[in-house]
Write an enzyme that holds these catalytic residues in place. Structure first.
Site, PDB file in Angstrom:
ATOM      1  N   MET A 277      38.238   8.805 -84.835  1.00  0.00           N
ATOM      2  CA  MET A 277      38.048   7.408 -84.447  1.00  0.00           C
ATOM      3  C   MET A 277      38.343   6.477 -85.626  1.00  0.00           C
ATOM      4  SD  MET A 277      34.960   7.230 -81.716  1.00  0.00           S
ATOM      5  CE  MET A 277      35.274   7.612 -79.991  1.00  0.00           C
TER       6      MET A 277
ATOM      7  N   ASP B  19      32.388   3.536 -87.595  1.00  0.00           N
ATOM      8  CA  ASP B  19      33.662   3.159 -88.232  1.00  0.00           C
ATOM      9  C   ASP B  19      33.484   2.682 -89.679  1.00  0.00           C
ATOM     10  OD1 ASP B  19      34.716   3.664 -85.760  1.00  0.00           O
ATOM     11  OD2 ASP B  19      34.890   1.566 -85.175  1.00  0.00           O
TER      12      ASP B  19
ATOM     13  N   ARG C  41      51.028  26.854 -87.750  1.00  0.00           N
ATOM     14  CA  ARG C  41      51.248  25.623 -86.983  1.00  0.00           C
ATOM     15  C   ARG C  41      50.821  24.417 -87.798  1.00  0.00           C
ATOM     16  NH1 ARG C  41      47.653  27.777 -82.047  1.00  0.00           N
ATOM     17  NH2 ARG C  41      49.313  28.490 -80.680  1.00  0.00           N
TER      18      ARG C  41
HETATM   19  O1  F6P Z   1      33.279   1.241 -82.696  1.00  0.00           O
HETATM   20  C1  F6P Z   1      32.930   2.558 -82.529  1.00  0.00           C
HETATM   21  C2  F6P Z   1      33.977   3.322 -81.752  1.00  0.00           C
HETATM   22  O2  F6P Z   1      33.537   4.648 -81.662  1.00  0.00           O
HETATM   23  C3  F6P Z   1      35.400   3.234 -82.289  1.00  0.00           C
HETATM   24  O3  F6P Z   1      35.658   4.123 -83.352  1.00  0.00           O
HETATM   25  C4  F6P Z   1      36.210   3.560 -81.068  1.00  0.00           C
HETATM   26  O4  F6P Z   1      37.502   2.997 -81.155  1.00  0.00           O
HETATM   27  C5  F6P Z   1      35.426   2.920 -79.965  1.00  0.00           C
HETATM   28  O5  F6P Z   1      34.087   2.824 -80.426  1.00  0.00           O
HETATM   29  C6  F6P Z   1      35.490   3.683 -78.672  1.00  0.00           C
HETATM   30  O6  F6P Z   1      34.710   3.010 -77.756  1.00  0.00           O
HETATM   31  P1  F6P Z   1      34.399   3.530 -76.275  1.00  0.00           P
HETATM   32  O7  F6P Z   1      33.517   4.724 -76.397  1.00  0.00           O
HETATM   33  O8  F6P Z   1      33.706   2.385 -75.634  1.00  0.00           O
HETATM   34  O9  F6P Z   1      35.727   3.853 -75.659  1.00  0.00           O
END
Ligand code: F6P
Length: 341
Positions: free
Chosen positions: A169, A127, A162
């Site tokens: 993420m 992130d 489309r």
């Molecule tokens: O913090 C890293 C991350 O990949 C975020 O971007 C995402 O919201 C979260 O982890 C998802 O976590 P999990 O794989 O535990 O659902």
């Protein structure tokens, strides 16, 4: 000295490169011994270990994931958790820990400092939302994955006229959306930091169609519309109280179709952004973080996190990294808007 190493939170490409670099330098230069703790903070909590020596880290530099396993276990939520960690570290003869993680894992590392646990932190998250470091490793790889997907979606969007929505993420920060959206030539980028106006989004989409092109919308999973609620998939919370996200892409496509009468489809990139081999930049950054983390342990400089500042690796107080999130500044988002619509 005997050093424990753990990786916590969501996995990310480059974790193995950190582990390898710390072990190689720790053994070769300082004569340290290592032990791996499995599955994040669960390892020291439940005394789950694995051997960690030069042999164990051979060949892992380009491998995604983490040889140590990961979890979102929060020892502060477990009765007697901190005492158990202290006892288990003593039983394993561990003098200091290297904790590789994001805001949650390093938040625990910060708090453990007050309980006489000697920790050096290494920032990790796709992130890129950790304060006090210019970049976290894993982010560059995630941006590569998302950009490649956007490139591919352009041609199929054009063929079918489309709107294609790409959900990436980014729970609280839109770094992946912003960088991949700019790199991939997206026509709309929606990030958690800016509440979006669906009227405006539809106007951008219609103007793109009007010029004979098919729009690509990149949306971060944590983005949300005016007067709307954050999209949630399950409503479940993890041990750090985070809601599992997902669903904003689908909701957006349905709303765009309803309003513009144009077909809209969603691609959710999900965990493909976190899996697989790290990019060369992430291997380089993770390796340098690993080398500098073991130097900090050697210097007895605990309660610190290694961080990238420009091209230098520096040490910052762990607390600086975990108290506030690094979100996308408005000026950067405004730059990207030149290409909207
Ligand atoms: O913090 C890293 C991350 O990949 C975020 O971007 C995402 O919201 C979260 O982890 C998802 O976590 P999990 O794989 O535990 O659902």
């Amino acid at each position: 000295m005997r050093i424990g190493v753990l990786t916590g939170g969501g996995d990310c490409p480059g974790l193995n490169a950190v582990i390898r670099a710390s072990v190689r330098k720790g053994v070769q230069y300082y004569g340290f011994e290592f032990v791996g703790f499995r599955d994040g903070w669960k390892g020291p909590l439940e005394r789950m270990t694995r051997p960690l020596d030069v042999e164990a880290v051979r060949g892992i530099l380009p491998r995604g994931g983490t040889i140590l396993g990961s979890s979102r276990t929060n020892p502060f939520k477990v009765d007697g958790g901190i005492e158990r960690i202290q006892e288990n570290l003593a039983a394993e003869g561990v003098d200091a820990l290297i904790a590789i993680g994001g805001e949650d894992t390093l938040g625990v590392a910060t708090a453990l400092g007050a309980h006489d646990v000697k920790v050096v932190g290494v920032p990790k998250t796709i992130d890129n939302d950790l304060n006090a470091t210019d970049y976290t490793f894993g982010f560059d790889t995630a941006v590569h994955v998302a950009t490649e997907a956007i490139d591919r979606l352009h041609t199929t969007a054009e063929s079918h006229s489309r709107a294609l929505i790409v959900e990436v993420m980014g729970r609280h920060a839109g770094w992946i959306a912003l960088h991949s959206g700019m790199a991939g030539g997206a026509n709309v980028i929606l990030i958690p930091e800016v509440v979006f106006d669906i009227d405006e989004v539809c106007a951008w989409i219609e103007s793109r169609f009007a010029r004979g092109y098919a729009p690509i919308v990149v949306v971060a999973e944590g983005a949300h519309p005016k007067d709307g609620q954050m999209a949630t998939q399950t409503g479940e919370l993890d041990a750090f109280g985070h809601v599992r996200l997902g669903g904003i892409g689908e909701r957006l496509a349905a709303e765009i179709e309803r309003r513009t009468k144009k077909e809209a489809r969603t691609t959710v990139l999900g965990h493909t952004q976190r899996g697989g081999s790290p990019s060369p930049f992430d291997r380089w950054l993770a390796t340098r973080f690993g080398l500098h983390a073991i130097d900090a342990v050697h210097d007895g400089d605990f309660g610190k996190m290694v961080a990238l500042r420009g091209t230098d690796i520096v040490r910052v107080p762990l607390a600086d990294a975990t108290t506030t999130l690094k979100t996308v500044p408005m000026a950067l988002y405004e730059e990207a808007k030149v290409f909207f619509g």
